[in-house]
Write a protein that holds these residues in place. Structure first.
Motif, PDB file in Angstrom:
ATOM      1  N   GLY A 132       0.785  -1.226   0.000  1.00  0.00           N
ATOM      2  CA  GLY A 132       0.000   0.000   0.000  1.00  0.00           C
ATOM      3  C   GLY A 132       0.816   1.274   0.000  1.00  0.00           C
ATOM      4  O   GLY A 132       0.248   2.378   0.061  1.00  0.00           O
ATOM      5  N   ASP A 133       2.148   1.154  -0.039  1.00  0.00           N
ATOM      6  CA  ASP A 133       3.003   2.349  -0.042  1.00  0.00           C
ATOM      7  C   ASP A 133       3.871   2.424  -1.295  1.00  0.00           C
ATOM      8  O   ASP A 133       4.904   3.083  -1.309  1.00  0.00           O
ATOM      9  CB  ASP A 133       3.896   2.361   1.199  1.00  0.00           C
ATOM     10  N   GLY A 134       3.430   1.691  -2.321  1.00  0.00           N
ATOM     11  CA  GLY A 134       4.215   1.647  -3.555  1.00  0.00           C
ATOM     12  C   GLY A 134       5.177   0.474  -3.612  1.00  0.00           C
ATOM     13  O   GLY A 134       5.914   0.323  -4.580  1.00  0.00           O
ATOM     14  N   THR A 135       5.155  -0.377  -2.567  1.00  0.00           N
ATOM     15  CA  THR A 135       6.039  -1.541  -2.508  1.00  0.00           C
ATOM     16  C   THR A 135       5.232  -2.819  -2.624  1.00  0.00           C
ATOM     17  O   THR A 135       4.194  -2.963  -1.975  1.00  0.00           O
ATOM     18  CB  THR A 135       6.830  -1.569  -1.187  1.00  0.00           C
ATOM     19  N   VAL A 136       5.716  -3.732  -3.438  1.00  0.00           N
ATOM     20  CA  VAL A 136       5.126  -5.061  -3.551  1.00  0.00           C
ATOM     21  C   VAL A 136       6.159  -6.073  -3.089  1.00  0.00           C
ATOM     22  O   VAL A 136       7.277  -6.118  -3.607  1.00  0.00           O
ATOM     23  CB  VAL A 136       4.686  -5.368  -4.995  1.00  0.00           C
ATOM     24  N   LEU A 137       5.794  -6.866  -2.090  1.00  0.00           N
ATOM     25  CA  LEU A 137       6.685  -7.923  -1.611  1.00  0.00           C
ATOM     26  C   LEU A 137       6.567  -9.149  -2.512  1.00  0.00           C
ATOM     27  O   LEU A 137       5.461  -9.616  -2.802  1.00  0.00           O
ATOM     28  CB  LEU A 137       6.330  -8.326  -0.182  1.00  0.00           C
ATOM     29  N   TRP A 138       7.701  -9.657  -2.927  1.00  0.00           N
ATOM     30  CA  TRP A 138       7.733 -10.847  -3.760  1.00  0.00           C
ATOM     31  C   TRP A 138       8.384 -11.986  -2.960  1.00  0.00           C
ATOM     32  O   TRP A 138       9.600 -11.999  -2.756  1.00  0.00           O
ATOM     33  CB  TRP A 138       8.526 -10.595  -5.042  1.00  0.00           C
ATOM     34  N   PRO A 139       7.587 -12.932  -2.431  1.00  0.00           N
ATOM     35  CA  PRO A 139       8.164 -14.006  -1.618  1.00  0.00           C
ATOM     36  C   PRO A 139       8.942 -15.000  -2.470  1.00  0.00           C
ATOM     37  O   PRO A 139       8.439 -15.493  -3.484  1.00  0.00           O
ATOM     38  CB  PRO A 139       6.937 -14.656  -0.978  1.00  0.00           C
ATOM     39  N   GLU A 140      10.160 -15.285  -2.053  1.00  0.00           N
ATOM     40  CA  GLU A 140      11.028 -16.233  -2.745  1.00  0.00           C
ATOM     41  C   GLU A 140      11.365 -17.356  -1.773  1.00  0.00           C
ATOM     42  O   GLU A 140      12.224 -17.205  -0.903  1.00  0.00           O
ATOM     43  CB  GLU A 140      12.307 -15.533  -3.206  1.00  0.00           C
ATOM     44  N   PRO A 141      10.672 -18.497  -1.861  1.00  0.00           N
ATOM     45  CA  PRO A 141      10.930 -19.578  -0.899  1.00  0.00           C
ATOM     46  C   PRO A 141      12.252 -20.290  -1.152  1.00  0.00           C
ATOM     47  O   PRO A 141      12.651 -20.516  -2.300  1.00  0.00           O
ATOM     48  CB  PRO A 141       9.745 -20.524  -1.112  1.00  0.00           C
TER      49      PRO A 141
END
Length: 383
Positions: free
Chosen positions: A39-48
């Motif tokens: 919501g602040d311009g950041t997208v988390l991309w989970p890398e397992p």
């Protein structure tokens, strides 16, 4: 939008719980959606980063899901500064030591429960995490199920008036493993490997009762090993040394009484694998995994005991279904999203290792109660 990669060490993903609920339906589902928007311009991309003891199984799982990173060397994974979160879904007996290593390495901790096999061990994990300054969370998935979220809505809205009692029924028949394969791993039935339904399920009942109705202040339990011999994954017989059923009575702060039966030796004659009936002065509800039905005081019938004649109507038909009123989504994924927001956006989060220790406390005292045949008080715990 800025995409930030979050590398997550996922230990135990070749097992039943680690694979489907956490890897596939949570982390990979988030990737399918394009990541988690903060919501602040950041997208988390989970890398397992898949971690475990069986290299061939990890390799196959990574290839199945198109993942690049896997390892049988936990120490090497924890030494990687690019890994920010450690997740544990191993067998219970291996969890405590692995989490200690992850905390020492400065990783944020997210783990299945129970967090340890003893209250002292669970409290030590909470203390170590607090001293290290890492963020930590414990899976409490049932709070995010549609049925219990509807039940929580009723509690918050004052539907019940004064809550009098909670009755829970959980369980199903787990096949012995001889003529049909068992649905649960064999270690679940060996106390020496951290098995047993009390250690598995009482932590669940603690957070459900605590979050919805009040802190558990006492426990009286009776345990049993109804099926004394089972067959393991290789078809070999073994002695079941852990409890496969538990019958518990819990007193709650505020005076309500909860009774919960848990069994892997029961055949299901209810709408869902777990159901809770809540009775209050103003109304009652029955909640399962997805559904919730209510009966208000004003619509309560007046049954009369008469065993000489069949019932003239269906009691079940006199209850009203609670509407969804929201898209609840997957319970495990919902809590993963909250934890990731907690770690990377500072969002509030209280399902931590201390909350996990309360679940271990209830399991430990439940087993002690059963062994001693008496009711035991639960003192409040703190760091």
């Amino acid at each position: 939008m800025t995409r930030e990669t979050v590398r997550i060490a996922m230990n135990g993903v070749t097992g039943r719980m680690g694979h489907r609920p956490h890897l596939v339906r949570s982390i990979l589902a988030l990737r399918d959606e394009g990541g988690l928007d903060l919501g602040d311009g950041t997208v988390l991309w989970p890398e397992p980063v898949l971690v475990g003891r069986r290299g061939h199984a990890l390799r196959a799982l990574a290839e199945q899901h198109g993942l690049e990173h896997w390892s049988t060397d936990l120490d090497a994974v924890l030494a990687d500064p690019a890994v920010g979160i450690y997740f544990d879904a191993q067998v219970t007996s291996a969890r405590e030591e692995a989490i200690k290593k992850a905390i020492a390495a400065g990783k944020h901790i997210y783990t299945e429960k129970p967090t340890a096999t003893s209250l002292d061990g669970a409290l030590e994990l909470a203390r170590l995490a607090a001293e290290k300054g890492v963020r930590h969370g414990v899976v409490q998935d049932k709070l995010f199920l549609p049925g219990l979220r509807k039940l929580k809505r009723l509690v918050d809205g004052g539907f019940f008036g004064r809550i009098l009692s909670i009755r829970g029924e959980f369980g199903y028949w787990v096949f012995e493993g001889d003529w049909q394969p068992a649905q649960r791993p064999s270690w679940n039935y060996r106390a020496e490997d951290g098995g047993g339904i009390v250690l598995d399920m009482f932590p669940h009942w603690e957070y459900v009762l605590h979050e919805l109705f009040g802190r558990v202040t006492s426990v009286q339990a009776l345990t049993a090993t109804h099926i004394p011999q089972r067959w393991d994954e290789r078809g070999k017989p073994y002695d079941a040394t852990a409890d496969d059923a538990a019958y518990g009575v819990f007193e709650l702060a505020g005076g309500a009484i909860a009774q919960i039966n848990s069994s892997w030796a029961v055949r299901v004659n209810r709408d869902e694998l777990v159901e809770f009936q809540v009775d209050g002065t103003e109304g009652s509800a029955v909640a399962g995994l997805r559904t919730c039905r209510v009966q208000h005081r004003s619509a309560t019938p007046k049954p009369v005991w008469d065993p000489d004649f069949p019932a003239a109507y269906s009691f079940r038909d006199q209850w009203q279904e609670v509407p969804d009123n929201a898209d609840f989504g997957n319970a495990f994924k919902a809590q993963w999203e909250l934890f990731l927001r907690h770690v990377y956006a500072g969002a509030p989060y209280h399902w931590d290792l201390l909350a996990g220790a309360r679940g271990v406390q209830l399991a430990e005292l439940g087993l002690k109660s059963a062994a001693q045949g008496r009711r035991l008080d639960l003192p409040e715990i703190a760091l």
